[in-house]
Design a protein around this motif. Structure first.
Motif, PDB file in Angstrom:
ATOM      1  N   UNK A   1      18.587  13.475  18.446  1.00 44.30           N
ATOM      2  CA  UNK A   1      18.978  13.505  19.861  1.00 44.30           C
ATOM      3  C   UNK A   1      19.626  14.839  20.213  1.00 44.30           C
ATOM      4  N   UNK A   2      19.409  15.267  21.452  1.00 44.17           N
ATOM      5  CA  UNK A   2      20.054  16.474  21.959  1.00 44.17           C
ATOM      6  C   UNK A   2      21.545  16.201  22.157  1.00 44.17           C
ATOM      7  N   UNK A   3      22.340  17.168  21.717  1.00 42.27           N
ATOM      8  CA  UNK A   3      23.795  17.054  21.850  1.00 42.27           C
ATOM      9  C   UNK A   3      24.297  18.192  22.725  1.00 42.27           C
ATOM     10  N   UNK A   4      25.171  17.877  23.667  1.00 40.69           N
ATOM     11  CA  UNK A   4      25.725  18.864  24.583  1.00 40.69           C
ATOM     12  C   UNK A   4      27.083  19.281  24.055  1.00 40.69           C
ATOM     13  N   UNK A   5      27.242  20.560  23.733  1.00 43.58           N
ATOM     14  CA  UNK A   5      28.498  21.037  23.150  1.00 43.58           C
ATOM     15  C   UNK A   5      29.569  21.103  24.237  1.00 43.58           C
ATOM     16  N   UNK A   6      30.671  20.397  24.001  1.00 46.10           N
ATOM     17  CA  UNK A   6      31.834  20.431  24.895  1.00 46.10           C
ATOM     18  C   UNK A   6      32.740  21.596  24.460  1.00 46.10           C
ATOM     19  N   UNK A   7      32.975  21.696  23.168  1.00 41.17           N
ATOM     20  CA  UNK A   7      33.683  22.845  22.585  1.00 41.17           C
ATOM     21  C   UNK A   7      33.333  22.963  21.123  1.00 41.17           C
TER      22      UNK A   7
ATOM     23  N   UNK B   1      33.163  19.405  19.409  1.00 37.62           N
ATOM     24  CA  UNK B   1      33.006  18.110  20.072  1.00 37.62           C
ATOM     25  C   UNK B   1      31.755  18.152  20.923  1.00 37.62           C
ATOM     26  N   UNK B   2      30.871  17.174  20.725  1.00 33.41           N
ATOM     27  CA  UNK B   2      29.590  17.111  21.420  1.00 33.41           C
ATOM     28  C   UNK B   2      29.457  15.774  22.137  1.00 33.41           C
ATOM     29  N   UNK B   3      28.774  15.803  23.276  1.00 29.84           N
ATOM     30  CA  UNK B   3      28.412  14.572  23.964  1.00 29.84           C
ATOM     31  C   UNK B   3      26.908  14.367  23.784  1.00 29.84           C
ATOM     32  N   UNK B   4      26.514  13.157  23.460  1.00 29.41           N
ATOM     33  CA  UNK B   4      25.097  12.867  23.294  1.00 29.41           C
ATOM     34  C   UNK B   4      24.414  12.904  24.655  1.00 29.41           C
ATOM     35  N   UNK B   5      23.241  13.515  24.719  1.00 28.55           N
ATOM     36  CA  UNK B   5      22.528  13.623  25.997  1.00 28.55           C
ATOM     37  C   UNK B   5      22.097  12.256  26.507  1.00 28.55           C
TER      38      UNK B   5
ATOM     39  N   UNK C   1      30.023  13.136  19.171  1.00 24.06           N
ATOM     40  CA  UNK C   1      30.047  13.595  17.786  1.00 24.06           C
ATOM     41  C   UNK C   1      31.196  14.584  17.644  1.00 24.06           C
ATOM     42  N   UNK C   2      32.051  14.351  16.650  1.00 26.67           N
ATOM     43  CA  UNK C   2      33.122  15.288  16.315  1.00 26.67           C
ATOM     44  C   UNK C   2      32.791  15.926  14.975  1.00 26.67           C
TER      45      UNK C   2
END
Length: 138
Positions: free
Chosen positions: A132-138, A92-96, A53-54
């Motif tokens: 869904x849980x999203x992991x923040x990259x930045x 920018x997030x990565x989906x868990x 996700x951006x």
């Protein structure tokens, strides 16, 4: 109805964004419903997953300039690339739990978009991605 869209991005460009070497997503469109805040990313083959996700800022339209910070920014500013719109990536997030191609097709009847598709065209997928849980990259 939201402006959230899903776009397809090649793995090498996802890697550049994730490593903070690419700060703008270059496209030739502003969706008909207006500027999206959320751009969901389907990472193309060989990964073939809805994975990121951006959160983006208002687009910059050439001949306006972007801050030169990373990959292809100078080319955009000089007009040398065929893309004329830059979406500055704020977060920018990565989906868990990314969804692979088979899950997307079999559960949500979703195929990776050619240009973009509105997320709310797929209500079940929309609900899943909101929760869904999203992991923040930045």
């Amino acid at each position: 109805m939201t402006n959230d869209i899903i776009v397809s991005i090649k793995p090498k460009y996802c890697d550049l964004i994730k490593s903070r070497k690419k700060f703008n997503e270059f496209r030739n469109f502003i969706p008909k419903r207006g500027v999206p805040k959320n751009i969901w990313v389907y990472e193309t083959a060989p990964v073939s997953s809805l994975k990121y996700l951006m959160i983006v800022d208002l687009p910059v339209q050439f001949p306006e300039k972007v801050d030169v910070r990373g990959y292809m920014d100078e080319e955009f500013n000089s007009g040398l690339m065929h893309y004329k719109i830059a979406y500055p990536i704020l977060e920018f997030y990565e989906l868990s739990n990314p969804l692979n191609r088979e899950e997307l097709l079999n559960i949500y009847n979703f195929k990776g978009p050619q240009a973009y598709i509105y997320l709310d065209s797929y209500p079940l997928l929309n609900k899943y991605l909101i929760e869904i849980n999203k992991i923040k990259i930045f």
